[in-house]
Design a protein around this motif. Structure first.
Motif, PDB file in Angstrom:
ATOM      1  N   TRP A  35      23.399  47.743  59.210  1.00  0.00           N
ATOM      2  CA  TRP A  35      23.588  46.396  59.244  1.00  0.00           C
ATOM      3  C   TRP A  35      23.450  46.216  57.868  1.00  0.00           C
ATOM      4  N   ILE A  36      22.829  45.996  57.093  1.00  0.00           N
ATOM      5  CA  ILE A  36      22.142  45.900  55.181  1.00  0.00           C
ATOM      6  C   ILE A  36      24.117  45.780  54.511  1.00  0.00           C
ATOM      7  N   ARG A  37      24.474  46.716  55.041  1.00  0.00           N
ATOM      8  CA  ARG A  37      26.292  47.498  54.294  1.00  0.00           C
ATOM      9  C   ARG A  37      26.886  46.411  55.127  1.00  0.00           C
ATOM     10  N   PHE A  38      26.595  45.868  56.528  1.00  0.00           N
ATOM     11  CA  PHE A  38      27.168  45.320  56.941  1.00  0.00           C
ATOM     12  C   PHE A  38      27.163  43.576  55.694  1.00  0.00           C
ATOM     13  N   LEU A  39      26.005  43.133  55.825  1.00  0.00           N
ATOM     14  CA  LEU A  39      26.147  41.745  54.464  1.00  0.00           C
ATOM     15  C   LEU A  39      26.263  42.389  53.469  1.00  0.00           C
ATOM     16  N   TYR A  40      26.589  43.654  52.835  1.00  0.00           N
ATOM     17  CA  TYR A  40      26.875  43.193  51.788  1.00  0.00           C
ATOM     18  C   TYR A  40      28.453  43.172  51.565  1.00  0.00           C
ATOM     19  N   MET A  41      29.332  43.846  53.121  1.00  0.00           N
ATOM     20  CA  MET A  41      30.390  43.854  53.244  1.00  0.00           C
ATOM     21  C   MET A  41      31.289  41.852  52.902  1.00  0.00           C
ATOM     22  N   ILE A  42      30.103  41.250  54.214  1.00  0.00           N
ATOM     23  CA  ILE A  42      30.427  40.298  53.778  1.00  0.00           C
ATOM     24  C   ILE A  42      30.415  39.199  53.161  1.00  0.00           C
ATOM     25  N   ALA A  43      29.745  39.613  51.769  1.00  0.00           N
ATOM     26  CA  ALA A  43      29.056  39.341  50.590  1.00  0.00           C
ATOM     27  C   ALA A  43      30.249  39.069  50.111  1.00  0.00           C
ATOM     28  N   PHE A  44      30.913  40.730  49.988  1.00  0.00           N
ATOM     29  CA  PHE A  44      32.289  41.036  48.540  1.00  0.00           C
ATOM     30  C   PHE A  44      33.554  41.429  49.660  1.00  0.00           C
ATOM     31  N   TRP A  45      34.075  40.649  50.942  1.00  0.00           N
ATOM     32  CA  TRP A  45      34.636  40.512  51.115  1.00  0.00           C
ATOM     33  C   TRP A  45      35.267  38.984  50.844  1.00  0.00           C
ATOM     34  N   PHE A  46      34.018  37.229  51.418  1.00  0.00           N
ATOM     35  CA  PHE A  46      34.291  36.223  50.185  1.00  0.00           C
ATOM     36  C   PHE A  46      33.379  36.180  48.949  1.00  0.00           C
ATOM     37  N   LEU A  47      33.728  37.377  48.125  1.00  0.00           N
ATOM     38  CA  LEU A  47      33.725  37.290  46.601  1.00  0.00           C
ATOM     39  C   LEU A  47      35.456  37.622  46.802  1.00  0.00           C
ATOM     40  N   GLY A  48      35.750  38.581  46.921  1.00  0.00           N
ATOM     41  CA  GLY A  48      36.568  39.582  46.968  1.00  0.00           C
ATOM     42  C   GLY A  48      37.937  38.894  47.217  1.00  0.00           C
ATOM     43  N   ASN A  49      37.946  37.542  48.646  1.00  0.00           N
ATOM     44  CA  ASN A  49      38.622  36.478  48.721  1.00  0.00           C
ATOM     45  C   ASN A  49      39.054  35.453  47.388  1.00  0.00           C
ATOM     46  N   LEU A  50      38.078  35.029  47.044  1.00  0.00           N
ATOM     47  CA  LEU A  50      37.966  33.994  45.767  1.00  0.00           C
ATOM     48  C   LEU A  50      38.280  34.448  44.454  1.00  0.00           C
ATOM     49  N   ALA A  51      38.547  35.733  44.308  1.00  0.00           N
ATOM     50  CA  ALA A  51      38.772  36.517  43.028  1.00  0.00           C
ATOM     51  C   ALA A  51      40.199  36.593  43.466  1.00  0.00           C
ATOM     52  N   PHE A  52      40.922  36.481  44.266  1.00  0.00           N
ATOM     53  CA  PHE A  52      42.000  37.093  44.879  1.00  0.00           C
ATOM     54  C   PHE A  52      42.594  35.362  44.614  1.00  0.00           C
ATOM     55  N   ARG A  81      44.645  40.957  35.047  1.00  0.00           N
ATOM     56  CA  ARG A  81      44.079  42.582  35.671  1.00  0.00           C
ATOM     57  C   ARG A  81      42.871  42.897  36.094  1.00  0.00           C
ATOM     58  N   ASN A  82      42.124  42.611  35.382  1.00  0.00           N
ATOM     59  CA  ASN A  82      40.859  42.982  35.358  1.00  0.00           C
ATOM     60  C   ASN A  82      40.130  42.583  36.571  1.00  0.00           C
ATOM     61  N   LEU A  83      40.545  40.876  37.001  1.00  0.00           N
ATOM     62  CA  LEU A  83      40.216  40.550  38.338  1.00  0.00           C
ATOM     63  C   LEU A  83      40.847  41.045  39.189  1.00  0.00           C
ATOM     64  N   ILE A  84      42.486  41.766  39.061  1.00  0.00           N
ATOM     65  CA  ILE A  84      42.661  41.943  40.398  1.00  0.00           C
ATOM     66  C   ILE A  84      42.456  44.057  40.665  1.00  0.00           C
ATOM     67  N   GLN A  85      41.567  44.405  39.508  1.00  0.00           N
ATOM     68  CA  GLN A  85      40.539  45.534  40.003  1.00  0.00           C
ATOM     69  C   GLN A  85      39.054  44.960  40.615  1.00  0.00           C
ATOM     70  N   TYR A  86      38.960  44.001  39.771  1.00  0.00           N
ATOM     71  CA  TYR A  86      37.430  43.244  40.920  1.00  0.00           C
ATOM     72  C   TYR A  86      38.298  43.415  42.163  1.00  0.00           C
ATOM     73  N   VAL A  87      38.847  42.480  42.741  1.00  0.00           N
ATOM     74  CA  VAL A  87      39.556  42.712  44.346  1.00  0.00           C
ATOM     75  C   VAL A  87      40.012  43.948  44.844  1.00  0.00           C
ATOM     76  N   TRP A  88      40.541  44.553  43.696  1.00  0.00           N
ATOM     77  CA  TRP A  88      40.407  46.063  44.571  1.00  0.00           C
ATOM     78  C   TRP A  88      39.208  46.873  45.092  1.00  0.00           C
ATOM     79  N   GLU A  89      38.324  46.423  43.981  1.00  0.00           N
ATOM     80  CA  GLU A  89      37.021  47.681  44.334  1.00  0.00           C
ATOM     81  C   GLU A  89      36.297  46.496  45.733  1.00  0.00           C
ATOM     82  N   CYS A  90      36.040  45.223  45.766  1.00  0.00           N
ATOM     83  CA  CYS A  90      35.331  44.331  46.641  1.00  0.00           C
ATOM     84  C   CYS A  90      36.105  44.904  48.493  1.00  0.00           C
ATOM     85  N   LEU A  91      37.280  45.457  48.211  1.00  0.00           N
ATOM     86  CA  LEU A  91      37.902  45.283  49.386  1.00  0.00           C
ATOM     87  C   LEU A  91      38.074  47.241  49.408  1.00  0.00           C
ATOM     88  N   ALA A  92      37.311  48.526  48.532  1.00  0.00           N
ATOM     89  CA  ALA A  92      37.861  49.152  48.276  1.00  0.00           C
ATOM     90  C   ALA A  92      36.140  49.554  49.433  1.00  0.00           C
TER      91      ALA A  92
END
Length: 115
Positions: A35-52, A81-92
């Motif tokens: 459940w803690i990972r799920f909260l992190y997943m939501i946060a990184f989903w949001f940050l990844g979308n923002l970065a995208f 390029r660094n920003l797109i790598q960040y989007v990939w890391e969030c998605l991964a």
């Protein structure tokens, strides 16, 4: 008539409840971590979308720069390029392809081999 169950194995040690009994000791801790990972997943989903979205904006900005100067802005290209790598890391992280948490809990990616 006696009041016995029609399924003689329902209350024995081999019944359906026995399959879950061995997992009760570790389940609360593992579930809490999940459940803690799920909260992190939501946060990184949001940050990844923002970065995208920012990367799409930077692509449009780079287009305008090329239109005006007839040359790419290398700093903008490197950052994109660094920003797109960040989007990939969030998605991964979100899809369980990696366990390391992306920026801001980890390092911001730096692509060292630009094409």
């Amino acid at each position: 008539m006696s009041d016995t169950s029609a399924d003689p194995g329902a209350h024995s040690s081999g019944g359906p409840d026995a399959a879950h009994a061995g997992h009760d000791d570790q389940a609360p801790s593992a579930r809490k971590e999940l459940w803690i990972r799920f909260l992190y997943m939501i946060a990184f989903w949001f940050l990844g979308n923002l970065a995208f979205s920012v990367a799409i904006f930077l692509g449009a900005l780079q287009f305008v720069v090329v239109l005006i100067t007839a040359d790419k802005n290398e700093e903008l290209r490197k950052f994109s390029r660094n920003l797109i790598q960040y989007v990939w890391e969030c998605l991964a992280f979100v899809i369980f392809a990696r366990e390391e948490k992306p920026f801001p809990l980890g390092r911001f990616p730096s692509v060292t081999n630009p094409d």
